[in-house]
Design a protein around this motif. Structure first.
Motif, short mmCIF file in Angstrom:
data_model
loop_
_atom_site.label_atom_id
_atom_site.label_comp_id
_atom_site.label_asym_id
_atom_site.label_seq_id
_atom_site.Cartn_x
_atom_site.Cartn_y
_atom_site.Cartn_z
N LEU A 2 0.84 -1.19 0.00
CA LEU A 2 0.00 0.00 0.00
C LEU A 2 0.88 1.25 0.00
N HIS A 3 0.34 2.33 -0.59
CA HIS A 3 1.06 3.60 -0.56
C HIS A 3 1.12 4.11 0.88
N LEU A 4 2.31 4.42 1.35
CA LEU A 4 2.50 5.03 2.66
C LEU A 4 2.59 6.54 2.43
N ASN A 5 1.53 7.27 2.80
CA ASN A 5 1.36 8.64 2.35
C ASN A 5 1.99 9.69 3.25
N ALA A 6 2.07 9.43 4.54
CA ALA A 6 2.60 10.44 5.45
C ALA A 6 3.15 9.79 6.69
N ILE A 7 4.19 10.38 7.25
CA ILE A 7 4.76 9.92 8.52
C ILE A 7 4.93 11.14 9.42
N ARG A 8 4.49 11.00 10.68
CA ARG A 8 4.50 12.17 11.56
C ARG A 8 4.63 11.73 13.01
N LEU A 9 5.34 12.54 13.78
CA LEU A 9 5.44 12.34 15.23
C LEU A 9 4.33 13.12 15.91
N VAL A 10 3.55 12.42 16.74
CA VAL A 10 2.52 13.06 17.56
C VAL A 10 2.73 12.55 18.98
N GLY A 11 3.03 13.47 19.90
CA GLY A 11 3.39 13.05 21.25
C GLY A 11 4.71 12.30 21.22
N LYS A 12 4.72 11.11 21.77
CA LYS A 12 5.94 10.30 21.79
C LYS A 12 5.90 9.16 20.77
N SER A 13 4.84 9.11 19.96
CA SER A 13 4.67 8.02 19.00
C SER A 13 4.76 8.53 17.56
N LEU A 14 5.25 7.64 16.70
CA LEU A 14 5.26 7.91 15.27
C LEU A 14 4.03 7.28 14.64
N TYR A 15 3.47 7.95 13.62
CA TYR A 15 2.30 7.43 12.92
C TYR A 15 2.55 7.48 11.42
N ILE A 16 1.94 6.52 10.73
CA ILE A 16 1.95 6.51 9.27
C ILE A 16 0.51 6.45 8.79
N ALA A 17 0.16 7.34 7.87
CA ALA A 17 -1.14 7.33 7.21
C ALA A 17 -0.97 6.69 5.84
N ALA A 18 -1.85 5.76 5.50
CA ALA A 18 -1.71 5.01 4.26
C ALA A 18 -3.06 4.87 3.57
N GLU A 19 -3.05 4.19 2.44
CA GLU A 19 -4.30 4.00 1.70
C GLU A 19 -5.06 2.79 2.25
N ALA A 20 -6.26 2.58 1.68
CA ALA A 20 -7.12 1.46 2.06
C ALA A 20 -7.40 1.40 3.56
N GLY A 21 -7.54 2.57 4.18
CA GLY A 21 -7.91 2.63 5.58
C GLY A 21 -6.84 2.22 6.56
N HIS A 22 -5.58 2.20 6.14
CA HIS A 22 -4.51 1.73 7.02
C HIS A 22 -3.86 2.89 7.77
N LEU A 23 -3.74 2.71 9.09
CA LEU A 23 -3.03 3.62 9.97
C LEU A 23 -2.09 2.79 10.83
N PHE A 24 -0.85 3.24 10.95
CA PHE A 24 0.15 2.50 11.72
C PHE A 24 0.71 3.40 12.83
N ARG A 25 1.11 2.77 13.95
CA ARG A 25 1.74 3.51 15.05
C ARG A 25 2.97 2.76 15.53
N SER A 26 4.01 3.53 15.85
CA SER A 26 5.21 2.98 16.46
C SER A 26 5.45 3.65 17.80
N ASP A 27 5.63 2.84 18.83
CA ASP A 27 5.90 3.35 20.17
C ASP A 27 7.35 3.16 20.57
N ASP A 28 8.19 2.69 19.62
CA ASP A 28 9.60 2.44 19.92
C ASP A 28 10.51 3.09 18.88
N ASN A 29 10.19 4.31 18.54
CA ASN A 29 11.03 5.12 17.65
C ASN A 29 11.14 4.55 16.24
N GLY A 30 10.10 3.87 15.78
CA GLY A 30 10.07 3.37 14.42
C GLY A 30 10.63 1.98 14.24
N GLU A 31 11.04 1.33 15.33
CA GLU A 31 11.60 -0.02 15.22
C GLU A 31 10.54 -1.03 14.83
#
Length: 390
Positions: free
Chosen positions: A237-266
Motif C-alpha cells: 500500500l502507498h505510505l502517504n505520510a509519517i508524523r510524530l505526535v506526542g511520543k509516538s510515530l504514525y503513518i497514514a496510508a491507503e485502504a484505511g490503514h493507519l500505523f503507530r510505532s511506540d519504539d522510535n520506528g523499530e
C-alpha cells in the motif's frame, strides 16, 4: 507535511485495487505528468513563475519560509512571504515533501525516488538517493529475506500438519512475491515517488512512499536501509505520510490503514481504522488528541493514540491534504476545492472557508491565530481562518 499531488502519477498496483480510484479522485492534469528519468540528472530551471506554479509542501525554518514543488522548484522567503527567491536544485523532478530538524538541516523527497539534503537552511541542495538506487536496495533486501528464510520454511513444510502447512506456504509465497515485485521495480526504473519524510535529528530519519517504499537512515541520509520488514504492508500500500505526535510515530496510508510505532520506528502496529478509504495525513490537537484525515472530507479524532476513533463532521466531501497546528491547540486542515477549516481538540469544526479560485490546497502553516499561508495548485496563497463561508 502532507501534500496534494505528491502521489501522482502512480502506476496501477500489482496487488491492490485502490490506486486507480486514488489517481482519479485527485484529478491530475497532464501538466504535472511524471518527469522522465533524465530529470534526475538535470538541474531545475529558474522560472519567474515558480511561486505561482504547483507547490507541494511548506516549512517555517527559523526566519525563513521554504516551499517545494513541481520541476524541482524550491523557493525561500526571508521577509515573511512578501517575496520569494528560487534556489538552485540538482534535479527537476516534482518534490512532494520536506522536513527540517533545525535551521540548517533539512530534506526534500519526491518523484523518481529522489531524496535531497541541505545543511545550510535550504540555500544549497545535494542529491542523496534516487529511485534506481532505492529500487536496488529494496531488491537486495527482498532477495536476502527470501534466501534467509526459504530453506528453513521448506524444511518445516516437510513435517507440518495441515494448518501449519498452509501458514508456511503463505509465508514462502509472500517472500517470493516480494522478491519478484522488487525485481520488476528495478526493471521499470525510477518510477516510484517518495511521499513524505521525517527525521528525529540530523542523523536518524525515515522516508515513505508509493507501493510500500519505506527506508531508514542513521547517518543523515548518506546511506539508507529498507524498513519494510518492520511494518505489516504485504499489499504494498502507498505510505502517504509519517508524523510524530506526542511520543509516538504514525503513518497514514491507503485502504484505511493507519500505523503507530511506540519504539522510535523499530516496530509498527496496525491500528483499528475507522475508515476504509485513503488517509493522507495525521496531526496532533490539544494535549492528547490525534486527528486523521483523507479522501472525501473524511476526518476522525482519537484520544487514546489511535486505538479508538470518533468521526468528525467536516461538512464537505472534498479530500483533505494538509494540516497545521494553531497556537491554541486546534488545527487547520486544507484540501481540494480550496477548502480550509479549523478543528478544535473536542473535534468541533469552525471557520469553514474556500479560496476564490477554488483550486486545491496542498499544505498550510500558521502565521498567527487567524493568518495562514498555503501552497497548492495556484502556488503560494495567504488565507485567513476567519473567512467563514456563508
Amino acid at each position: 507535511m502532507m501534500s496534494i499531488f505528491r502521489h501522482l502519477p502512480l502506476l496501477t498496483s500489482r496487488r491492490h485495487y485502490a490506486a486507480s480510484a486514488f489517481v482519479a479522485c485527485l484529478g491530475l492534469i497532464s501538466a504535472i505528468a511524471s518527469a522522465k528519468n533524465d530529470a534526475l540528472a538535470e538541474s531545475a530551471m529558474t522560472s519567474s513563475l515558480a511561486q505561482h506554479s504547483l507547490l507541494m509542501d511548506l516549512d517555517q525554518v527559523g526566519s525563513r519560509l521554504i516551499a517545494v514543488g513541481e520541476r524541482g522548484h524550491i523557493l525561500i522567503s526571508e521577509d515573511n512571504a512578501i517575496s520569494w527567491k528560487q534556489m538552485p536544485v540538482p534535479v527537476r523532478v516534482t518534490l512532494t515533501a520536506s522536513y527540517f530538524v533545525d535551521e540548517k538541516h533539512g530534506w526534500a523527497v519526491g518523484h523518481d525516488g529522489v531524496v535531497l539534503h541541505t545543511s545550510d537552511g535550504g540555500s544549497h541542495w545535494q542529491k542523496q538517493l534516487d529511485g534506481r538506487q532505492a529500487n536496488q536496495l529494496m531488491l537486495e533486501r527482498a532477495q536476502a529475506q527470501l534466501a534467509k528464510n526459504e530453506v528453513t520454511i521448506q524444511a518445516a513444510i516437510q513435517t507440518a500438519n495441515p494448518e501449519q502447512l498452509n501458514e508456511l506456504e503463505m509465508q514462502l509465497e509472500s517472500l517470493t512475491i516480494n522478491a519478484e515485485d522488487a525485481e520488476s521495480f528495478v526493471i521499470e526504473g525510477a518510477s516510484r515517488p517518495f511521499l513524505d519524510v521525517w527525521f528525529r535529528n540530523d542523523r536518524e530519519g525515515f522516508i515513505v512512499g508509493a507501493y510500500g517504499l519505506f527506508l531508514h537512515t542513521t547517518n543523515g541520509g548518506d546511506s539508507w536501509q529498507p524498513w519494510t520488514e518492520h511494518i505489516d504492508n504485504q499489499d504494498l500500500l502507498h505510505l502517504n505520510a509519517i508524523r510524530l505526535v506526542g511520543k509516538s510515530l504514525y503513518i497514514a496510508a491507503e485502504a484505511g490503514h493507519l500505523f503507530r510505532s511506540d519504539d522510535n520506528g523499530e516496530s509498527w502496529i496496525l491500528l483499528d481504522s475507522p475508515y476504509d478509504g485513503t488517509f493522507f495525513g495525521l496531526i496532533g490537537a490539544g494535549d492528547n488528541a490525534l486527528v486523521a484525515y483523507g479522501l472525501r472530507g473524511n476526518a476522525f479524532i482519537s484520544y487514546d493514540q489511535g486505538n479508538h476513533w470518533q468521526t468528525i463532521n467536516t461538512g464537505i466531501d472534498a479530500s483533505l491534504f494538509g494540516s497545521t497546528r494553531l497556537p491554541d491547540g486546534s488545527v487547520t486542515l486544507v484540501g481540494d476545492g480550496g477548502f480550509s477549516f479549523q478543528i478544535n481538540p473536542k473535534g468541533q469544526v469552525s471557520h469553514l472557508s474556500q479560496t476564490p479560485n477554488k483550486l486545491p490546497l496542498s499544505a498550510v502553516i500558521s502565521k498567527s491565530d487567524t493568518n495562514l499561508l498555503t501552497v497548492g495548485l495556484a502556488g503560494i496563497q495567504p488565507i485567513s481562518s476567519q473567512n467563514i463561508k456563508p
